[in-house]
Scaffold this motif. Structure first.
Motif, PDB file in Angstrom:
ATOM      1  N   TRP A  82       0.709  -1.122   0.029  1.00 26.81           N
ATOM      2  CA  TRP A  82      -0.012  -0.137  -0.043  1.00 26.81           C
ATOM      3  C   TRP A  82       0.737   1.247   0.086  1.00 26.81           C
ATOM      4  CZ3 TRP A  82      -0.392   3.781   3.713  1.00 26.81           C
ATOM      5  CH2 TRP A  82      -1.250   4.929   3.458  1.00 26.81           C
ATOM      6  N   ALA A  83       1.924   1.385   0.753  1.00 29.53           N
ATOM      7  CA  ALA A  83       2.821   2.628   0.907  1.00 29.53           C
ATOM      8  C   ALA A  83       3.337   2.678  -0.492  1.00 29.53           C
ATOM      9  CB  ALA A  83       3.593   2.167   2.088  1.00 29.53           C
ATOM     10  N   ILE A  84       4.094   1.583  -1.150  1.00 26.31           N
ATOM     11  CA  ILE A  84       4.600   1.801  -2.328  1.00 26.31           C
ATOM     12  C   ILE A  84       3.881   2.429  -3.321  1.00 26.31           C
ATOM     13  CG2 ILE A  84       5.643   0.784  -4.358  1.00 26.31           C
ATOM     14  CD1 ILE A  84       6.762  -1.509  -2.331  1.00 26.31           C
ATOM     15  N   VAL A  85       2.573   2.018  -3.404  1.00 28.27           N
ATOM     16  CA  VAL A  85       1.511   2.435  -4.367  1.00 28.27           C
ATOM     17  C   VAL A  85       1.056   3.994  -3.989  1.00 28.27           C
ATOM     18  CG1 VAL A  85      -0.829   2.253  -5.177  1.00 28.27           C
ATOM     19  CG2 VAL A  85       0.518   0.238  -5.013  1.00 28.27           C
ATOM     20  N   ARG A  86       0.957   4.098  -2.828  1.00 28.13           N
ATOM     21  CA  ARG A  86       0.601   5.505  -2.144  1.00 28.13           C
ATOM     22  C   ARG A  86       1.533   6.478  -2.204  1.00 28.13           C
ATOM     23  NH1 ARG A  86      -1.993   9.588  -1.754  1.00 28.13           N
ATOM     24  NH2 ARG A  86      -3.059  10.236   0.087  1.00 28.13           N
ATOM     25  N   GLU A 143      -3.708  -3.792  -9.436  1.00 32.15           N
ATOM     26  CA  GLU A 143      -4.139  -3.316 -10.868  1.00 32.15           C
ATOM     27  C   GLU A 143      -5.224  -2.913 -10.516  1.00 32.15           C
ATOM     28  OE1 GLU A 143      -4.349  -4.973 -15.219  1.00 32.15           O
ATOM     29  OE2 GLU A 143      -3.424  -6.077 -13.495  1.00 32.15           O
ATOM     30  N   TYR A 144      -6.390  -3.764  -9.954  1.00 27.64           N
ATOM     31  CA  TYR A 144      -7.866  -3.082  -9.779  1.00 27.64           C
ATOM     32  C   TYR A 144      -7.998  -2.218  -8.908  1.00 27.64           C
ATOM     33  CZ  TYR A 144     -12.526  -2.923  -7.775  1.00 27.64           C
ATOM     34  OH  TYR A 144     -13.536  -2.736  -7.200  1.00 27.64           O
ATOM     35  N   GLU A 145      -7.445  -2.528  -7.517  1.00 28.15           N
ATOM     36  CA  GLU A 145      -7.816  -1.469  -6.601  1.00 28.15           C
ATOM     37  C   GLU A 145      -7.168  -0.014  -6.873  1.00 28.15           C
ATOM     38  OE1 GLU A 145      -8.722   0.456  -2.704  1.00 28.15           O
ATOM     39  OE2 GLU A 145      -9.554  -0.927  -3.863  1.00 28.15           O
ATOM     40  N   SER A 146      -5.969   0.077  -7.345  1.00 19.01           N
ATOM     41  CA  SER A 146      -5.205   1.464  -7.379  1.00 19.01           C
ATOM     42  C   SER A 146      -5.197   1.862  -8.959  1.00 19.01           C
ATOM     43  CB  SER A 146      -3.798   1.302  -6.770  1.00 19.01           C
ATOM     44  OG  SER A 146      -3.999   1.107  -5.452  1.00 19.01           O
ATOM     45  N   ASP A 147      -5.696   1.205  -9.768  1.00 19.21           N
ATOM     46  CA  ASP A 147      -5.491   1.454 -11.397  1.00 19.21           C
ATOM     47  C   ASP A 147      -4.313   1.709 -11.548  1.00 19.21           C
ATOM     48  OD1 ASP A 147      -7.296   1.893 -13.617  1.00 19.21           O
ATOM     49  OD2 ASP A 147      -7.199   4.100 -13.369  1.00 19.21           O
ATOM     50  N   VAL A 148      -3.584   0.824 -11.189  1.00 17.78           N
ATOM     51  CA  VAL A 148      -2.153   0.670 -11.694  1.00 17.78           C
ATOM     52  C   VAL A 148      -1.882  -0.075 -12.955  1.00 17.78           C
ATOM     53  CG1 VAL A 148       0.402   0.175 -11.012  1.00 17.78           C
ATOM     54  CG2 VAL A 148      -1.091   1.271  -9.316  1.00 17.78           C
TER      55      VAL A 148
END
Length: 177
Positions: A82-86, A143-148
């Protein structure tokens, strides 16, 4: 438990419906916790050759420590991803949803046990085999949650695994030492 099993099967098939369900179902966090605990119990049973005697306090203490270690690792891995994505990728996402799809991916690590038993080794090959599917599920969830985009979500999933290994080495969460 039937709904959880169905969603778990959808997650291992990387079906979007499972991730949508996890995103909108708060109860899925508890279900993920149960999956992590069951996975750790099965790992213990596989590596320890069974639960042994009910009166063997040492085995039960080890089992509790292993389950707690698995839960801590689950929390840390989810937090790192989560921290990497955020903060690095700068994409949105909720930690609770990361907990859910990471927890639903966790039982795939039992492949590590199967490969270790077949090979008679607990080294790198069983680890890679066991965590490849785990990382795939987590990457699909990111990919789903963060649209990455998919390539970035894979980098995040592997990066979080690397981060977990570093934290694990520093603090030695492994109860089998």
């Amino acid at each position: 438990m039937g709904e959880v099993a169905r969603r778990f099967l959808q997650a291992i098939r990387l079906e979007r419906e499972a991730f949508v369900w996890m995103d909108f179902n708060d109860r899925a966090t508890g279900d993920a916790l149960v999956l992590v605990a069951i996975t750790q119990v099965l790992m213990f049973a596989g590596f320890a050759g069974g639960l042994g005697s009910v009166f063997n306090i040492g085995l039960w203490t080890l089992l509790v420590r292993l389950v707690l270690a698995g839960m801590v690792q689950w929390l840390i891995y989810s937090g790192i991803a989560w921290a990497i994505v955020r903060y690095i990728v700068q994409a949105p996402g909720q930690y609770s949803t990361y907990l859910r799809f990471t927890g639903f991916a966790y039982p795939t690590t039992l492949i590590t046990l199967a490969v270790a038993i077949i090979m008679g080794d607990t080294g790198l090959i069983p680890f890679v085999a066991g965590f490849a599917w785990f990382v795939a599920i987590v990457a699909r969830g990111i990919e789903y949650e963060s649209d990455v985009p998919a390539p970035r979500s894979w980098v995040v999933a592997f990066g979080a695994l690397g981060g977990l290994l570093i934290v694990d080495a520093i603090f030695s969460f492994s109860p089998i030492t």
